[in-house]
Design a protein around this motif. Structure first.
Motif, mmCIF file in Angstrom:
data_model
loop_
_atom_site.group_PDB
_atom_site.id
_atom_site.type_symbol
_atom_site.label_atom_id
_atom_site.label_comp_id
_atom_site.label_asym_id
_atom_site.label_seq_id
_atom_site.Cartn_x
_atom_site.Cartn_y
_atom_site.Cartn_z
ATOM 1 N N SER A 14 -52.367 24.582 -24.042
ATOM 2 C CA SER A 14 -53.017 25.848 -23.723
ATOM 3 C C SER A 14 -52.097 26.689 -22.852
ATOM 4 C CB SER A 14 -54.327 25.605 -22.980
ATOM 5 O OG SER A 14 -55.240 24.943 -23.812
ATOM 6 N N LEU B 118 -60.244 27.722 -15.087
ATOM 7 C CA LEU B 118 -60.142 27.341 -16.492
ATOM 8 C C LEU B 118 -59.017 26.322 -16.693
ATOM 9 C CD1 LEU B 118 -61.063 27.722 -19.428
ATOM 10 C CD2 LEU B 118 -59.488 29.663 -19.563
ATOM 11 N N LEU C 123 -51.967 29.758 -20.461
ATOM 12 C CA LEU C 123 -52.865 30.573 -19.647
ATOM 13 C C LEU C 123 -52.043 31.591 -18.869
ATOM 14 C CD1 LEU C 123 -55.166 27.756 -18.246
ATOM 15 C CD2 LEU C 123 -55.615 29.282 -20.164
ATOM 16 N N VAL D 47 -59.187 32.139 -14.264
ATOM 17 C CA VAL D 47 -58.180 31.468 -15.095
ATOM 18 C C VAL D 47 -57.668 30.208 -14.392
ATOM 19 C CG1 VAL D 47 -56.017 31.726 -16.362
ATOM 20 C CG2 VAL D 47 -57.573 33.656 -16.179
ATOM 21 N N LEU E 188 -60.400 22.981 -15.911
ATOM 22 C CA LEU E 188 -61.323 22.536 -16.964
ATOM 23 C C LEU E 188 -60.575 22.095 -18.215
ATOM 24 C CD1 LEU E 188 -64.147 25.203 -16.622
ATOM 25 C CD2 LEU E 188 -64.185 22.824 -15.864
ATOM 26 N N LEU E 189 -59.561 22.868 -18.616
ATOM 27 C CA LEU E 189 -58.791 22.499 -19.807
ATOM 28 C C LEU E 189 -58.003 21.210 -19.571
ATOM 29 C CD1 LEU E 189 -57.546 25.994 -20.995
ATOM 30 C CD2 LEU E 189 -59.166 24.490 -22.181
#
Length: 73
Positions: free
Chosen positions: A16, A29, A18, A26, A32-33
Protein backbone atom coordinates in the motif's frame (compact mmCIF):
# COMPACT_ATOMS: atom_id res chain seq x y z
CA UNK A 1 -5.59 3.69 18.55
CA UNK A 2 -4.57 0.72 20.63
CA UNK A 3 -0.94 -0.11 21.20
CA UNK A 4 -1.25 -3.70 19.96
CA UNK A 5 1.65 -5.36 18.14
CA UNK A 6 1.56 -5.83 14.37
CA UNK A 7 2.99 -8.97 12.80
CA UNK A 8 5.60 -8.75 10.05
CA UNK A 9 4.11 -8.84 6.54
CA UNK A 10 4.60 -11.85 4.29
CA UNK A 11 6.82 -11.51 1.22
CA UNK A 12 3.75 -11.80 -1.04
CA UNK A 13 1.66 -9.35 1.02
CA UNK A 14 -0.10 -6.49 -0.76
CA UNK A 15 1.81 -3.21 -0.92
CA UNK A 16 0.00 0.00 0.00
CA UNK A 17 1.34 3.41 -1.05
CA UNK A 18 0.10 6.10 1.33
CA UNK A 19 0.71 9.75 0.50
CA UNK A 20 0.26 12.36 3.20
CA UNK A 21 1.14 9.72 5.79
CA UNK A 22 2.71 12.21 8.21
CA UNK A 23 -0.12 11.74 10.69
CA UNK A 24 -3.84 12.17 11.13
CA UNK A 25 -6.21 9.90 9.24
CA UNK A 26 -3.59 8.56 6.82
CA UNK A 27 -1.17 7.86 9.68
CA UNK A 28 -3.90 5.87 11.44
CA UNK A 29 -4.68 4.11 8.16
CA UNK A 30 -1.01 3.06 7.94
CA UNK A 31 -1.33 1.28 11.29
CA UNK A 32 -4.59 -0.42 10.22
CA UNK A 33 -3.14 -1.58 6.89
CA UNK A 34 0.02 -2.85 8.60
CA UNK A 35 -2.15 -4.72 11.08
CA UNK A 36 -4.01 -6.27 8.10
CA UNK A 37 -0.66 -7.54 6.77
CA UNK A 38 0.13 -4.95 4.09
CA UNK A 39 3.66 -3.84 3.32
CA UNK A 40 3.76 -0.03 3.38
CA UNK A 41 5.32 2.76 1.36
CA UNK A 42 4.82 6.01 3.28
CA UNK A 43 5.36 9.51 1.90
CA UNK A 44 4.58 12.93 3.30
CA UNK A 45 5.75 16.54 3.48
CA UNK A 46 6.24 16.65 7.27
CA UNK A 47 9.40 14.59 7.81
CA UNK A 48 9.16 14.48 11.63
CA UNK A 49 5.52 13.36 11.41
CA UNK A 50 6.36 10.79 8.75
CA UNK A 51 9.23 9.48 10.87
CA UNK A 52 6.87 9.20 13.86
CA UNK A 53 4.28 7.20 11.88
CA UNK A 54 6.97 4.90 10.44
CA UNK A 55 8.53 4.43 13.89
CA UNK A 56 5.10 3.64 15.38
CA UNK A 57 4.43 0.95 12.76
CA UNK A 58 7.95 -0.46 13.18
CA UNK A 59 7.72 -0.36 16.98
CA UNK A 60 4.47 -2.28 16.82
CA UNK A 61 6.21 -4.80 14.56
CA UNK A 62 9.10 -4.81 17.05
CA UNK A 63 11.61 -3.87 14.32
CA UNK A 64 14.13 -1.08 14.07
CA UNK A 65 12.83 1.95 12.11
CA UNK A 66 13.67 1.97 8.42
CA UNK A 67 14.10 4.66 5.83
CA UNK A 68 11.23 6.97 4.99
CA UNK A 69 11.07 9.43 2.11
CA UNK A 70 9.66 12.94 1.77
CA UNK A 71 7.30 14.08 -1.01
CA UNK A 72 8.62 16.70 -3.35
CA UNK A 73 12.15 16.56 -2.04
Amino acid sequence: MTDSPISRPRANAPVSLLTGASGGIVGALAVLLARAGHRLVLTGLDQPGLDAVAADVHRRRRLAPGAAGRDGG
